[in-house]
Design a protein around this motif. Structure first.
Motif, short mmCIF file in Angstrom:
data_model
loop_
_atom_site.label_atom_id
_atom_site.label_comp_id
_atom_site.label_asym_id
_atom_site.label_seq_id
_atom_site.Cartn_x
_atom_site.Cartn_y
_atom_site.Cartn_z
N THR A 75 0.48 -1.48 -0.54
CA THR A 75 0.39 0.15 0.32
C THR A 75 0.53 0.87 0.46
O THR A 75 0.41 2.37 -0.58
CB THR A 75 -1.11 -0.14 1.36
OG1 THR A 75 -1.90 -0.90 1.50
CG2 THR A 75 -1.56 1.34 1.36
N GLU A 78 2.07 1.99 -3.52
CA GLU A 78 1.04 2.14 -4.31
C GLU A 78 1.28 3.71 -4.36
O GLU A 78 1.13 4.50 -5.25
CB GLU A 78 -0.09 1.17 -4.14
CG GLU A 78 -0.06 0.80 -4.70
CD GLU A 78 -1.41 -0.99 -4.57
OE1 GLU A 78 -2.19 -0.54 -5.70
OE2 GLU A 78 -2.07 -0.31 -4.03
N GLU A 79 0.98 4.18 -2.72
CA GLU A 79 0.78 5.30 -2.73
C GLU A 79 1.68 6.18 -3.02
O GLU A 79 1.61 7.43 -3.59
CB GLU A 79 0.42 5.68 -1.16
CG GLU A 79 -1.10 5.19 -0.87
CD GLU A 79 -1.17 5.46 0.94
OE1 GLU A 79 -2.13 5.32 1.30
OE2 GLU A 79 -0.06 5.55 2.00
N SER A 82 1.56 6.68 -6.87
CA SER A 82 1.54 7.32 -7.20
C SER A 82 0.89 8.52 -7.04
O SER A 82 0.85 10.28 -8.12
CB SER A 82 -0.26 6.46 -6.94
OG SER A 82 -1.12 7.77 -7.20
N GLY A 83 1.35 8.90 -6.09
CA GLY A 83 2.10 10.84 -5.71
C GLY A 83 3.15 11.60 -6.70
O GLY A 83 3.19 12.42 -6.62
N SER A 120 8.01 1.54 -4.62
CA SER A 120 6.88 2.18 -5.41
C SER A 120 7.57 2.41 -6.93
O SER A 120 6.90 2.55 -8.55
CB SER A 120 7.43 3.56 -5.21
OG SER A 120 7.96 4.66 -5.13
N ARG A 202 2.70 10.54 -0.28
CA ARG A 202 1.54 9.29 0.03
C ARG A 202 0.14 10.28 0.18
O ARG A 202 -0.21 9.42 -0.52
CB ARG A 202 2.06 8.41 1.41
CG ARG A 202 3.86 7.65 1.09
CD ARG A 202 3.52 7.34 2.76
NE ARG A 202 1.73 6.00 3.11
CZ ARG A 202 1.90 5.19 3.34
NH1 ARG A 202 3.01 5.10 4.52
NH2 ARG A 202 0.92 4.05 3.41
N GLY A 205 -0.96 9.98 -3.07
CA GLY A 205 -1.14 9.42 -3.94
C GLY A 205 -2.20 8.82 -3.60
O GLY A 205 -2.78 7.40 -3.95
N ARG A 206 -3.03 9.29 -2.36
CA ARG A 206 -4.23 8.40 -1.89
C ARG A 206 -4.77 8.47 -2.20
O ARG A 206 -5.40 9.64 -3.27
CB ARG A 206 -4.51 8.66 -0.64
CG ARG A 206 -3.49 7.70 0.03
CD ARG A 206 -3.47 7.97 2.14
NE ARG A 206 -3.13 7.76 2.99
CZ ARG A 206 -1.96 8.74 3.38
NH1 ARG A 206 -2.08 10.20 2.89
NH2 ARG A 206 -0.73 7.90 3.85
#
Length: 206
Positions: A75, A78-79, A82-83, A120, A202, A205-206
């Motif tokens: 998790t 991923e965050e 994405s961030g 990431s 993070r 990216g959420r």
């Protein structure tokens, strides 16, 4: 027997040795046909082991090691990934054989945050640009100019070293793993460098 020769001995050379388990069938490209990249390994591990402990770090206050599960690490990765996209922290470079690279730099000793950034990159196809304190300011400046990186994920010590430079090329942001004191914030502001924490990335990216 731990190893056996698989090529004949030649004058001035020793044979090539391998495990007896691979003597007849050769080396396999992967222990699992479905796992071909580090991204595959990370995704499969998170699915398989889920809530089992995975990544351990020492708590600076208690001195005890605390763990994150496979799911927690996945998790976080991923965050962060994405961030990086949402905050435009990856430099896109198209300078070699029409290959588009998304470069993300890291300057830190080995630690949990370093690994999370690396994971990431596995997930989002970024290319890691590792920097080291021992490189010195001239070499770091050279790498900044060669890669055109726009951000560096770093420890507080790494941030201080970067802020000593007199030329940042296209570097705009430092993502600092540690608490940032006011004097470092003031210096970054004076030099036109944006400071973020890993939690800021993070959250984006959420």
């Amino acid at each position: 027997t731990y190893s056996v020769p698989v090529t004949p001995k030649k004058e001035g050379e020793t044979p090539v040795y391998r495990s007896p388990l691979t003597r007849d069938n050769g080396l396999s490209a992967s222990p699992d046909k479905e796992l071909k990249t580090m991204q595959d390994v990370l995704i499969a591990s998170a699915r398989k082991f889920k809530n089992q402990p995975y990544l351990f770090s020492r708590n600076k206050t208690s001195g005890k090691y605390e763990s994150k599960t496979f799911n927690e690490v996945f998790t976080a990765a991923e965050e962060i990934g994405s961030g990086i996209i949402n905050l435009n922290l990856a430099a896109i470079v198209n300078e070699y054989d029409n290959l588009s690279l998304k470069l993300v730099a890291v300057l830190s000793k080995n630690r949990e945050e370093w690994l999370l950034v690396e994971y990431s990159n596995f997930l989002y196809g970024n290319t890691m640009v590792p920097l080291y304190d021992t490189l010195g300011s001239d070499n770091i400046r050279y790498i900044l100019n060669q890669t055109n990186i726009v951000s560096i994920f770093c420890s507080l010590d790494g941030a201080k070293n970067i802020l000593k430079l007199d030329d940042f090329n296209k570097l705009k942001t430092l993502v600092v793993f540690d608490e940032i004191p006011s004097d470092v914030k003031d210096l970054a502001t004076a030099k036109g460098i944006n400071l973020l924490t890993l939690e800021d990335v993070r959250a984006a990216g959420r």
